[in-house]
Design an enzyme around this catalytic site. Structure first.
Site, PDB file in Angstrom:
ATOM      1  N   PRO A 121      29.731  48.575  46.688  1.00  0.00           N
ATOM      2  CA  PRO A 121      28.736  47.482  46.142  1.00  0.00           C
ATOM      3  C   PRO A 121      27.241  48.165  46.792  1.00  0.00           C
ATOM      4  CG  PRO A 121      30.602  46.601  47.120  1.00  0.00           C
ATOM      5  CD  PRO A 121      30.668  48.237  46.824  1.00  0.00           C
ATOM      6  N   TYR A 146      40.801  47.924  57.466  1.00  0.00           N
ATOM      7  CA  TYR A 146      39.876  48.341  56.305  1.00  0.00           C
ATOM      8  C   TYR A 146      39.763  50.284  55.627  1.00  0.00           C
ATOM      9  CZ  TYR A 146      37.362  47.088  52.650  1.00  0.00           C
ATOM     10  OH  TYR A 146      36.778  46.845  50.873  1.00  0.00           O
ATOM     11  N   ASP A 171      45.658  39.594  39.355  1.00  0.00           N
ATOM     12  CA  ASP A 171      46.083  39.034  40.248  1.00  0.00           C
ATOM     13  C   ASP A 171      46.295  38.471  40.725  1.00  0.00           C
ATOM     14  OD1 ASP A 171      42.573  38.363  42.171  1.00  0.00           O
ATOM     15  OD2 ASP A 171      44.362  36.946  43.338  1.00  0.00           O
TER      16      ASP A 171
END
Length: 290
Positions: A208, A178, A48
């Site tokens: 998801p 995005y 990260d």
């Protein structure tokens, strides 16, 4: 009922000899997937750009999985040198890199936070943040895969799993760039799967299946979902499919797209995977197609 592979449940799948790297692993979907892979026995590198959040997530996972099986490595995926260093340090720590989960990215919340953004309509957005989202999501995914794949090809086995988004998000208002970036990653998934045919390395995408309850979801989207009476998905919807995709039970599956919320853990994994599989956003053309 067990499947043809003898596996009755996703909990029966073990990844004890595998090494996985998850980008954007300090929070949200990335952390949930890293934790799920570790619980299945994999050695896991959490990567990260946020060093403080990364240290916290790594310490938490070390407490659950054991210090010897977890590493936290700070990495900016927009940097070629950082991506190569991440792969080198993974190999140095564990001797292999079998699974790369390309999860790190930027989204509309970054535009929303910019004082230069008047609205999330594309012509009123901060152009510098727009550029950063494209560079992070598209170039960063490429740079990570480029750094990892040669080692997987040499080993004769590997997994690239690109985390993308729903078709609705790719078209919904106030969701560029995005959505634009995720369409690019869907195309990359199909192209890379073709490039890697016959190598033992597969490339698939996982979503998801709706907005997940993470700090990645910007305020405008939260208000829109609330007005429609829709709840955010828990990040845990990604765990079962990521474990299956990281295992040998997904051998031969490449260029596919899976939806986390459609995975039914009551079913044998091969049946659950078939039910959670969705047609790619972009249909692959014939080899000579234009």
């Amino acid at each position: 009922m067990a499947g043809p592979d003898g596996i009755r449940s996703i909990r029966d799948i073990r990844l004890d000899q595998r090494v996985a790297t998850v980008t954007g692993a300090a929070r949200g979907l990335g952390r949930a997937m890293a934790e799920g892979l570790a619980r299945a026995g994999a050695s896991v590198v959490l990567a990260d750009v946020d060093g403080a959040a990364l240290a916290q997530a790594t310490a938490r996972l070390e407490g659950d999985a054991g210090r010897g099986r977890v590493r936290g490595i700070a990495c900016d995926i927009t940097s070629k040198a950082d991506c190569e260093r991440l792969v080198a340090q993974t190999l140095g720590a564990f001797g292999a890199l079998d699974v790369l989960v390309n999860n790190a990215g930027k989204g509309p919340i970054d535009l929303e936070r910019s004082p230069q953004t008047r609205s999330l309509k594309f012509w009123e957005a901060d152009p510098e943040v727009w550029r950063e989202i494209i560079v992070t999501n598209v170039n960063g995914t490429f740079l990570m895969a480029r750094s990892a794949v040669p080692h997987m090809v040499a080993a004769g086995w590997g997994r690239i799993i690109n985390i993308t988004t729903s078709l609705a998000t790719m078209q919904r208002r106030s969701n560029s760039p995005y959505g634009v970036s995720k369409v690019a990653i869907e195309a990359a998934t199909l192209i890379w799967a073709k490039d890697l045919e016959g190598t033992g390395v597969t490339v698939n995408s996982l979503i998801p299946g709706g907005a997940a309850d993470t700090d990645f979801v910007h305020m405008a989207a939260r208000k829109e979902l609330a007005a429609m009476g829709r709840e955010l998905l828990p990040p845990s919807v990604m765990v079962a499919p990521i474990v299956w995709l990281a295992s040998t039970y997904s051998d031969g599956v490449s260029g596919a797209r899976f939806v986390g919320k459609l995975w039914d853990e009551a079913l044998p994994p091969h049946v659950a995977a078939a039910k959670a599989r969705e047609l790619p956003v972009l249909r692959a053309p014939p080899p000579d197609g234009r």
